[in-house]
Structure formats: structure tokens, C-alpha cells
Scaffold this motif. Sequence first.
Motif, PDB file in Angstrom:
ATOM      1  N   HIS A 190      43.290  59.459 -55.719  1.00 33.74           N
ATOM      2  CA  HIS A 190      42.555  58.336 -56.324  1.00 33.74           C
ATOM      3  C   HIS A 190      43.490  57.362 -57.043  1.00 33.74           C
ATOM      4  O   HIS A 190      43.128  56.234 -57.312  1.00 33.74           O
ATOM      5  CB  HIS A 190      41.432  58.834 -57.257  1.00 33.74           C
ATOM      6  N   HIS A 197      45.796  61.120 -68.488  1.00 34.63           N
ATOM      7  CA  HIS A 197      45.516  59.737 -68.102  1.00 34.63           C
ATOM      8  C   HIS A 197      45.859  58.771 -69.232  1.00 34.63           C
ATOM      9  O   HIS A 197      46.338  57.666 -68.986  1.00 34.63           O
ATOM     10  CB  HIS A 197      44.066  59.591 -67.644  1.00 34.63           C
ATOM     11  N   ASP A 251      50.617  60.340 -61.973  1.00 31.81           N
ATOM     12  CA  ASP A 251      49.416  60.881 -61.340  1.00 31.81           C
ATOM     13  C   ASP A 251      49.579  60.778 -59.822  1.00 31.81           C
ATOM     14  O   ASP A 251      49.727  59.672 -59.295  1.00 31.81           O
ATOM     15  CB  ASP A 251      48.209  60.047 -61.808  1.00 31.81           C
ATOM     16  N   HIS A 274      40.037  53.953 -61.250  1.00 33.87           N
ATOM     17  CA  HIS A 274      40.754  55.081 -61.846  1.00 33.87           C
ATOM     18  C   HIS A 274      40.432  55.205 -63.329  1.00 33.87           C
ATOM     19  O   HIS A 274      40.197  56.296 -63.858  1.00 33.87           O
ATOM     20  CB  HIS A 274      42.263  54.865 -61.629  1.00 33.87           C
TER      21      HIS A 274
HETATM   22 MN    MN Z   1      43.903  60.262 -62.039  1.00 38.77          MN
END
Ligand code: MN
Length: 220
Positions: free
Chosen positions: A176, A88, A172, A39
Motif C-alpha cells: 500500500h 507510520h 514501509d 496511506h
Molecule cells: Mn503503511
Amino acid sequence: MDTICLCDGYADGHYVLPPLPYDVSALAPLLDAETVQLHYARHHAAYVEGANAAAEMMRQVALGERPEKVAATAANHLAFNLAGHMLHTLYWGNISPEIGCRPCCCMADAINTAFGSYEGFVRVFRGAALGVQGSGWAVLAKDAVSHRLVVLAAQKHQDALLPRMQPLLVCDVWEHAYYLRYHNNRAGYVDAFMNQICWQTVGRRFNQNQEKNHVCSQSK
Ligand code: MN
């Protein structure tokens, strides 16, 4: 523990991948090392690379080195990749190896005001995260004008970041982020996420833009 902030994602005129404030294996049981490694070093790094490429494309249009119509592609790519980079960076900062933290001080007061209780907040945030169709984000944000907390959900990165809504906590829910460990059990991931939130970081973000005369024992 100061973790990671948005300013860590930019240096010397370029977007950069900020260092993680913990080892990739430190986030168990929420996340396994392979998930964090992929990630961070693949997905997050790709957003950083994409943002720099889009910014360069924009510079070339401005200099007349590329046709004007390329600006639309550059602007779209920059919005998506830069928002991905920001989200992120926030995400790594608002999760923690520590298990079972709870909001306190001003942060707890704001949650109680907006959601009635911590449990009320969990119901709203968890429901928003589970309800994102396909890929996306759940975001706890502070309205910079009213200072009230709201929960937002979005599919594209750039749709999760709204003017005057300061993101405090982001989750998130792209596959993924959890698929290796949880497969299609997004609820299992979100429940584990709720239990490894770094509320100290979230509280610090909350207090960043409070009035100067506002004193909170949690702000440092
Ligand atoms: Mn992500």
C-alpha cells in the motif's frame, strides 16, 4: 523544520492521527498525492482506530465487563495496531519533500562507523528493504546501550520495534506504500525513498538520547 514526532500521536487519553507536516502532494517524485492520502487517511488511520479499540477492549476486561480470555485478543490487536501507528508516525517524519539530503555531523559519523560509508549504509538498508518477504519494514535503529547503528527488518509491525533499539529511520515496504505508483517495482520505490529521507529528523532522533555532555552541532 520540525516535522512530526511520536508524541503527536497521542492526545487526551487516546491515540490520534498526527497532522502531516506537508501537503499530500508535496512528496513527489517519491510519492503521488493519492498514495499519500490513502496511506495516511485510510491505512494509518485504521491503526489508530485499532489501537484505541484494543485499549478499550482491555479496559473492559480489567473492569470485568468482558471475559478474561478477551485479553489475549486485545493484547494482540494492541501490539499490532499501536506498533503500526508508531511506525507510520515515524515514517511520515523521516521522509521529506526535499530531494537529495545526506546525513551530516554526528549522524554521518555514526553511519561511517557502522557501515564504513554512506554508500555502505545504502547497500545494507536497501538490501534489507528489498528482502522483506511480503509486507514489512526496514528500520535503521540505534542500540541504546552501545549507541551503534543497526539495520533491522520485520514483517509484522510489532516485530520492527525491539526493546533498547531506538528507531531512527523506517521504510514501509507494504504494497500500500508504493503500489499505485510503482506497481511491483519495490526497488524503484526504495531508491526514491533513499533520495527523499529527512536526515535532519533522523539526526535529531539520533541525538535525543545521547549523553548530556555530548555536543553535536546538528542537535537542536
Ligand atoms: Mn503503511
